[in-house]
Design a protein around this motif. Sequence first.
Motif, PDB file in Angstrom:
ATOM      1  N   ASP A  14       0.900  -1.261  -0.076  1.00  0.00           N
ATOM      2  CA  ASP A  14       0.007   0.014  -0.357  1.00  0.00           C
ATOM      3  C   ASP A  14       0.553   1.160   0.204  1.00  0.00           C
ATOM      4  O   ASP A  14       0.055   2.188  -0.478  1.00  0.00           O
ATOM      5  N   HIS A 207      -7.662  -1.647   9.269  1.00  0.00           N
ATOM      6  CA  HIS A 207      -6.775  -0.638   8.325  1.00  0.00           C
ATOM      7  C   HIS A 207      -7.067   0.298   7.706  1.00  0.00           C
ATOM      8  O   HIS A 207      -8.799   0.790   7.056  1.00  0.00           O
ATOM      9  N   HIS A 209      -6.688   4.354   6.636  1.00  0.00           N
ATOM     10  CA  HIS A 209      -6.335   5.938   5.597  1.00  0.00           C
ATOM     11  C   HIS A 209      -6.836   7.027   5.897  1.00  0.00           C
ATOM     12  O   HIS A 209      -7.810   7.729   6.896  1.00  0.00           O
ATOM     13  N   ASN A 243      -1.139   6.007   4.520  1.00  0.00           N
ATOM     14  CA  ASN A 243      -2.473   5.175   5.297  1.00  0.00           C
ATOM     15  C   ASN A 243      -2.093   5.384   6.622  1.00  0.00           C
ATOM     16  O   ASN A 243      -0.852   6.934   6.879  1.00  0.00           O
TER      17      ASN A 243
HETATM   18 ZN   LIG Z   1      -5.462   1.000   1.754  1.00  0.00          ZN
END
Ligand SMILES: [Zn+2]
Length: 516
Positions: A14, A207, A209, A243
């Motif tokens: 990522d 996860h 952002h 991220n």
């Molecule tokens: Zn991602």
Amino acid sequence: MARSIEIYDTTLRDGSQGQGIHFSVDDKLRIAAELERFGMTYIEGGWPGSNPRDVEFFARAKKIKFKHAKLAAFGSTRRKGVRASEDAQVRGLLEVDTPVVTIYGKTSALHVREVLRCSPEENLEMIRDTVAFLKSHRREVVYDCEHAIDGWKDDPAYAIASMLAAVAGGADRIVLCDTNGGSLPAEVAAATRAAIAALKKTPVGIHTHDDAGLGLANALASLEAGASHVQGTVNGIGERTGNCDLTAVIPCAQLKFGWKCVSSTSLKGLAGLSRFVDGVANLAPDPRRPWVGTAAFAHKGGTHVDAVRKFSAAYEHVDPTVVGNERTVLVSDQSGRSNIVLKAKSLGIDLDRDSPATATALDELKKLEHGGWSFEDAEASLALLLRRHIGKSKAAPFEVASYHVTARGAKGSAYCEAVVRISIAGKETLTVAEGDGPVHALDQALRSALVKSFPKVSLVDYKVRILGGTDGTAAKTRVVIRSSDGKASWGTVGVSENLVEASLQAIVDGYAHALS
Ligand SMILES: [Zn+2]
């Protein structure tokens, strides 16, 4: 015992999607080795289905001894209409031979209808079938639920059904992704609680952002709601605004909430890891980055400095050394010395903490760093400098007496020529070489002079950064190169107002290291 949290690093996958980030395979291997040394639980290396570079990375990563971290390959659920066992992308995930495979699939009923264009049931079967196929090949499977928070808000029953499909296939971790980065902490916490209640035994991860500036807050909200696995990147690099930043989420989880993420020794390597990744990515480190930035514990004059000297907690939320950072008012103090002794040790150089040589080396380093030098990615130049201070440097194997570089261009083609006068053991030689650019030409000329006397060294990577000029001074150029003899590679640095001069310094150090 403190709750423990798994750290899943996706800097190489990522993170590499970030604007201005270009990792070569060598870069990725060096970062992977560093992430392993730091103590990450998982390292996601890339997406073999998306480019040949990632396939090469996984092949060469077999040489790295992963003692702590587990390497993960990333991909997606199978296409609709084929079995997972017949899907080339899914099979590719097995071919790279990693202990962990992470796949993402659709959680949002809306995305299934509008983007995937298949029935809700077919999507559930795609998830279950892909996970089950990977499990039948004895992989640990991390299942990433794309648009998990948005999907759960929109149609909670379907979102949970998609997670249960992954569990039915045998998934080891279910990770909720805030793919668009627009959710709020309370929403992330509620979705996490709902997932934990529905999944019972399978651990839940998060996860996030940073599109709304909430990547860190959302990750912590999920962990507080019971998630036990967090994904992110070093320095928060990644698509769009990036991220969740592991250099913030790790110390927050460990030092503020008291959860165990990494050992306290690893935590001391956090600031170094941050600078290392910036160095490889050729990014200027952000001095204001929380926890690890050079300004994070900087005290500027007056009462703060005085108070901190008497009682460090007066204006500091934690002791900077626990994350490997330092208080900048006391630059030449004990911690500065300890750091350099530690760094020297990692380079195989014995430095005595209390010797005058250590003090003079530290002085020179501070001056150079002030002038724009940085040794994070140039360990060979640092080793040469330290050896000079302790009187262990060999006489220079050669000296560049003078050089001359010309560049000519005509209608879309450019051509450079370098003339170098160099003296080797008192004997002068003059060599001329052509190159694609001034640095290439210089390197070629130097090499043709040195190749007879010294082993072959080649330039494998070259990074240039322009450092902004201040107070009426000209902008400076920092050049970091990596040289290799085919077995090992090493980094060196040069800084000058002149690109060619900076490059020459780095190239000369590169050869000097090979010959030392
Ligand atoms: Zn991602």
